[in-house]
Design a protein around this motif. Structure first.
Motif, PDB file in Angstrom:
ATOM      1  N   ASP A  25       0.604  -1.231  -0.027  1.00 32.14           N
ATOM      2  CA  ASP A  25       0.146   0.142  -0.235  1.00 32.14           C
ATOM      3  C   ASP A  25       0.781   1.196  -0.007  1.00 32.14           C
ATOM      4  OD1 ASP A  25      -2.219  -1.515  -0.029  1.00 32.14           O
ATOM      5  OD2 ASP A  25      -2.738  -1.221   2.152  1.00 32.14           O
ATOM      6  N   CYS A  28       2.516   3.629  -4.810  1.00 35.46           N
ATOM      7  CA  CYS A  28       1.287   4.309  -5.406  1.00 35.46           C
ATOM      8  C   CYS A  28       1.581   4.517  -6.731  1.00 35.46           C
ATOM      9  CB  CYS A  28       0.772   5.448  -4.671  1.00 35.46           C
ATOM     10  SG  CYS A  28      -0.555   5.979  -5.551  1.00 35.46           S
ATOM     11  N   GLU A 131      -8.018   9.398   5.660  1.00 40.27           N
ATOM     12  CA  GLU A 131      -9.402   8.617   5.667  1.00 40.27           C
ATOM     13  C   GLU A 131     -10.248   8.516   7.017  1.00 40.27           C
ATOM     14  OE1 GLU A 131      -8.939   6.704   1.745  1.00 40.27           O
ATOM     15  OE2 GLU A 131     -10.340   7.799   3.103  1.00 40.27           O
ATOM     16  N   LEU A 271     -13.304   3.150   1.856  1.00 43.42           N
ATOM     17  CA  LEU A 271     -12.143   3.607   1.453  1.00 43.42           C
ATOM     18  C   LEU A 271     -11.861   3.426   0.018  1.00 43.42           C
ATOM     19  CD1 LEU A 271     -10.371   1.649   4.632  1.00 43.42           C
ATOM     20  CD2 LEU A 271     -10.579   4.320   4.284  1.00 43.42           C
ATOM     21  N   GLY A 273      -8.764   3.445  -1.497  1.00 45.29           N
ATOM     22  CA  GLY A 273      -7.414   3.077  -1.961  1.00 45.29           C
ATOM     23  C   GLY A 273      -6.811   3.978  -2.932  1.00 45.29           C
ATOM     24  N   PRO A 274      -5.756   3.602  -3.768  1.00 46.46           N
ATOM     25  CA  PRO A 274      -5.221   4.348  -4.557  1.00 46.46           C
ATOM     26  C   PRO A 274      -5.904   5.172  -5.497  1.00 46.46           C
ATOM     27  CG  PRO A 274      -4.187   2.030  -4.491  1.00 46.46           C
ATOM     28  CD  PRO A 274      -5.485   2.238  -3.606  1.00 46.46           C
ATOM     29  N   ASP A 275      -7.075   4.850  -5.704  1.00 54.38           N
ATOM     30  CA  ASP A 275      -8.343   5.723  -6.623  1.00 54.38           C
ATOM     31  C   ASP A 275      -8.177   7.263  -6.097  1.00 54.38           C
ATOM     32  OD1 ASP A 275      -8.277   3.449  -8.314  1.00 54.38           O
ATOM     33  OD2 ASP A 275     -10.404   3.173  -7.612  1.00 54.38           O
TER      34      ASP A 275
END
Length: 290
Positions: A25, A28, A131, A271, A273-275
């Motif tokens: 994670d 990226c 987040e 969540l 994530g990388p989006d």
């Protein structure tokens, strides 16, 4: 024999696959086509004190003929600290010419962070965490989308004149919102030529309750100083780790001058994530291109 373009491309693919599996994670992809990546590095996994983001662009000639283009982003990384770390990275590149060196770079940075954590350096101020809690699932907080007029695009690159009034509040434009899984992202843009104007614009935006209530207000600015022929630039994650640095990177890649871009994110409880980084960059890119 010199490596062919195909061999270099394959070496890059292999290195990226290896790094994404090693760092999970913390690795990226900012822009696959442009080969822009970001690695979040910290002194330890459990409760990191010191964190830094290494952003890299892999040019076509990397690794055999060109070094990666990189940037180090951390609010505490200034002056001597920055120079020493940059020198270490250059040294690693020179000692390993033609080799894939990103792993060596990341581990060198981690070593420096561990040393900092073990020394008596006071910890950096950490603001909000990434987040946060669920927000209302309402769409009523969006600002009116204002397309940018032709003559205002020219203002993006206008150079400060001698009599430019520092206190003047520049016009602020709001981009088209992007919504994904109940999170909404919206970019705001203003032409700026002084840090005082940056402050004025941010204060003005925060007067808007909807913007002030955003989970994160990420921003970056670049101001060209004509006299020194250098850029005055800075960024803020506002709790969304590494987002400010990526936003600044986008401004550098698009080579825009004298502009502040703020991206508000209202977190919807799911969540992404990388989006989320993709959406932050996309709405920023859209408001710049418009």
């Amino acid at each position: 024999m010199a490596a062919s373009d195909t061999e270099r491309a394959q070496q890059q693919i292999d290195e990226i696959e290896a790094l994404s599996s090693i760092y999970g994670d913390d690795w990226c992809v900012v822009d696959e086509d442009e080969k822009i990546y970001c690695i979040k590095i910290s002194d330890c996994l459990d409760q990191p004190k010191w964190t830094l983001c290494l952003q890299v662009i892999l040019p076509p000639g990397y690794p055999t003929a060109e070094p990666p283009i990189y940037q180090l982003n951390a609010p505490w990384l200034r002056g001597q600290d920055y120079t020493e770390l940059a020198n270490s990275l250059e040294e690693i590149y020179v000692q390993n010419l033609g080799e894939s060196i990103l792993y060596l770079w990341v581990e060198k940075i981690r070593e420096v962070l561990v040393e900092k954590a073990q020394s008596s350096d006071p910890e950096p101020d950490i603001k909000k965490t990434t987040e946060e809690v669920d927000e209302d699932d309402g769409d009523d907080f969006l600002l009116d989308y204002q397309p940018i007029q032709e003559d205002q695009i020219k203002m993006l690159n206008y150079v400060t004149s001698e009599n430019q009034e520092d206190e003047e509040l520049p016009p602020i434009h709001h981009g088209n919102p992007i919504t994904d899984r109940r999170s909404t992202f919206q970019a705001h843009l203003a032409p700026v030529v002084t840090t005082r104007q940056v402050k004025r614009v941010l204060e003005k935006l925060y007067e808007n309750k909807k913007i002030a209530s955003a989970t994160h207000n990420i921003y970056a600015y670049r101001i060209y100083c004509e006299d020194k022929q250098t850029f005055l630039q800075d960024c803020e994650d506002d709790g969304e780790t590494a987002a400010g640095g990526r936003l600044l990177h986008l401004l550098q890649i698009l080579n825009v001058h004298n502009v502040l871009v703020v991206v508000s994110r209202w977190y919807g409880g799911i969540l992404l994530g990388p989006d989320r980084f993709k959406h932050i960059n996309n709405c920023a890119r859209n408001v710049l291109v418009e």
